[in-house]
Write an enzyme that holds these catalytic residues in place. Structure first.
Site, PDB file in Angstrom:
ATOM      1  CG  ASP A  48       0.117  -4.062   2.687  1.00 55.90           C
ATOM      2  OD1 ASP A  48       0.276  -3.594   1.539  1.00 55.90           O
ATOM      3  OD2 ASP A  48       0.006  -3.343   3.699  1.00 55.90           O
ATOM      4  CB  SER A 101       3.136   1.842   6.050  1.00 53.79           C
ATOM      5  OG  SER A 101       1.958   1.964   6.800  1.00 53.79           O
ATOM      6  CG  HIS A 149      -0.360   0.277   2.519  1.00 56.24           C
ATOM      7  ND1 HIS A 149      -0.024  -0.722   3.412  1.00 56.24           N
ATOM      8  CD2 HIS A 149      -0.038   1.432   3.127  1.00 56.24           C
ATOM      9  CE1 HIS A 149       0.465  -0.183   4.506  1.00 56.24           C
ATOM     10  NE2 HIS A 149       0.476   1.124   4.359  1.00 56.24           N
TER      11      HIS A 149
END
Length: 521
Positions: A185, A259, A155
């Protein structure tokens, strides 16, 4: 002035007044002078003695040739931790954690009013909203090989047309996308740099709840930031964040921008890729619960992306659900362990192996199966062509089954159970189950869902036992107490024949099948 832009008042600091100087008695001053003279004399004598010793030993003019120079002590992490610091770990890890900036071009929906010549002439072309705009985002990544491979989240770079990496020494280079795996992911990038500092890869299976954990990343675009916490839990799943979940949970502060960053243990090893946070309200920030993809899973995905450009997973062809106490009672199981087969895909390895809806998988290759999540992870981690032996509980007896796995299809579309215009089923007041109205399946809906039989739920009264069990409008009931129902007449008969205090329904919802236990009042 808007309060959002008011400058806060400078903090106010107050200190106690300094004590007043008092007169010192003469006798005390004499004693002080005597003490000072004595100290000066001792210092001179000691200094001369030290100088003589140094000359004899060669320290003043250089160490003797036959005496090796003392080596600098290697950093001792245990000693650093005992002294209250993690700097040896952080200093070694920081160069391997990078900032990732991406950009992509998105199209704006155009209002047709601007295509009207009148409005175009009135507003002018300069007033027309741009058809495309550029979006920028920030994230983090981890260098895992000296030749430039970088792990991050899917993402972070999804849809990006330009990816740039900034290292700890402020170097900025362009990165190439090697591959992505949205199901976990994980994404892999490559930069054309050599001799990079790579973070050692640890073993996430050896991570224990209570271990120290360091989260390193680029929160809010601030740059490299380190936070400390512990491993709060392992094997977190069923969060509906990704398709395959086996998260490490930590309370080390993880915020937007973290992230793709590193979760590091006290040996300076990478044990996870920071992925998600649990956030309530509109704050969007850390609230003490963050999740990281275990590095063992990330490495498996990375190796396949580098080798194949995609991830190849094993496929069995079952729809599964966990056993809860109500389902265990309805299926006459001894405990709440195992994975219940809700449906079997036609022409799948599971269908050829003889699996049936209602089977409870309790063993895979000699190892007990306790939940669906771990079973799915194990099957997905096996190569197509692998033969797996399983044991299922069927009608109270254990049945051995063997299946040969195939490759998981990229797309497995689920049929919708929405009738659509002109396909309204014929509702029948099926009052046999309190609060539920059912109707026969229309031919169109039967064909769309590829169902040979069943009844569609036309309404569920709020607060009824079926509503509390989770039955919803437009669900298709295909079995009652393990018996297939062809139409509403069969359904009514099966419900009225029930002698238990609960009703076991097999329901198709949007193409996926699941068991629902209705606790009758």
């Amino acid at each position: 002035m808007n309060e959002m832009y008011q400058q806060p008042l400078a903090p106010r600091f107050e200190t106690a007044p300094l004590p007043r100087t008092q007169a010192i008695p003469k006798t005390f001053r004499v004693r002080v002078w005597v003490g000072v003279v004595a100290l000066m004399f001792a210092s001179v004598v000691g200094g001369l003695a030290g100088a003589v010793g140094a000359v004899k030993g060669g320290a003043l003019f250089g160490a003797p040739e036959n005496r090796p120079a003392a080596a600098a002590p290697a950093p001792n992490v245990d000693q650093a931790l005992a002294n209250g610091g993690f700097s040896p770990i952080v200093n070694a890890a920081l160069p391997a954690v990078v900032n990732i900036s991406t950009s992509k071009v998105t199209k704006n929906p155009q209002n047709q009013i601007f295509d009207n010549p009148f409005f175009r002439d009135f507003f002018g072309e300069g007033q027309r909203p741009p058809r495309e705009q550029k979006e920028n985002s920030l994230g983090s990544g981890v260098v895992i090989s000296p030749d430039g491979y970088i792990l991050t989240n899917n993402h972070v770079i999804e849809g990006a047309t330009d990816i740039r990496i900034t290292f700890s020494d402020k170097r900025e280079v362009k990165a190439k996308l090697v591959g992505t795996d949205p199901k976990t992911d994980i994404a892999v990038l490559k930069v054309e740099e050599k001799g990079l500092t790579a973070l050692p890869i640890g073993d996430s299976s050896k991570v224990n709840v209570g271990d120290f954990a360091l989260a390193i990343g680029n929160p809010f675009g601030l740059g490299q930031t380190v936070t400390l916490g512990i491993v709060s839990a392992k094997g977190r799943g069923n969060l509906r964040i990704e398709d395959y979940e086996d998260f490490i949970q930590t309370d080390a502060a993880i915020n937007p921008g973290n992230s793709g960053g590193a979760l590091v243990n006290t040996r300076g090893e990478l044990v996870g890729i920071n992925t998600a946070i649990l956030s309530r309200g509109n704050s969007g920030g850390n609230q003490g619960i963050g999740f990281a993809v275990p590095v063992n899973m990330a490495k498996t995905v990375m190796d396949q992306l580098i080798k194949n450009g995609r991830v190849i997973r094993g496929y069995l062809g079952l729809s599964l659900q966990d056993v809860d106490p109500k389902l265990a009672k309805a299926l006459n199981l001894k405990d709440n362990k195992g994975a219940v087969v809700a449906s079997v895909q036609p022409e799948s390895p599971a269908a050829r192996a003889g699996f049936q809806p209602g089977d409870v998988i309790v063993e895979l290759n000699g190892q007990p199966v306790t939940e669906v999540r771990t079973l799915r992870l194990n099957i997905a981690g096996m190569a197509p062509g692998t033969s797996v032996s399983m044991k299922v509980v069927r009608e109270g007896a254990q049945v051995p089954l063997t299946a040969k796995l195939e490759e998981l299809p990229n797309d497995q579309p689920l049929a919708s159970n929405d009738d659509g215009p002109g396909e309204e089923p014929n509702p029948t007041e099926g009052g046999s189950l309190d609060g539920v109205v059912v109707g026969d399946l229309s031919p169109q809906l039967r064909q769309r869902l590829n169902l040979p039989s069943g009844v569609v739920v036309r309404g569920v009264r709020p607060g009824s036992p079926a509503d509390e069990a989770g039955l919803q409008r437009d669900d298709v009931i295909v079995q009652v107490n393990r018996k297939p129902v062809t139409n509403s007449r069969d359904y009514d008969a099966a419900v009225k024949a029930n002698k238990s205090d609960q009703l076991l329904l097999l329901v198709n919802r949007g193409g996926a099948t699941t068991f629902i236990v209705v606790q009758l009042k």
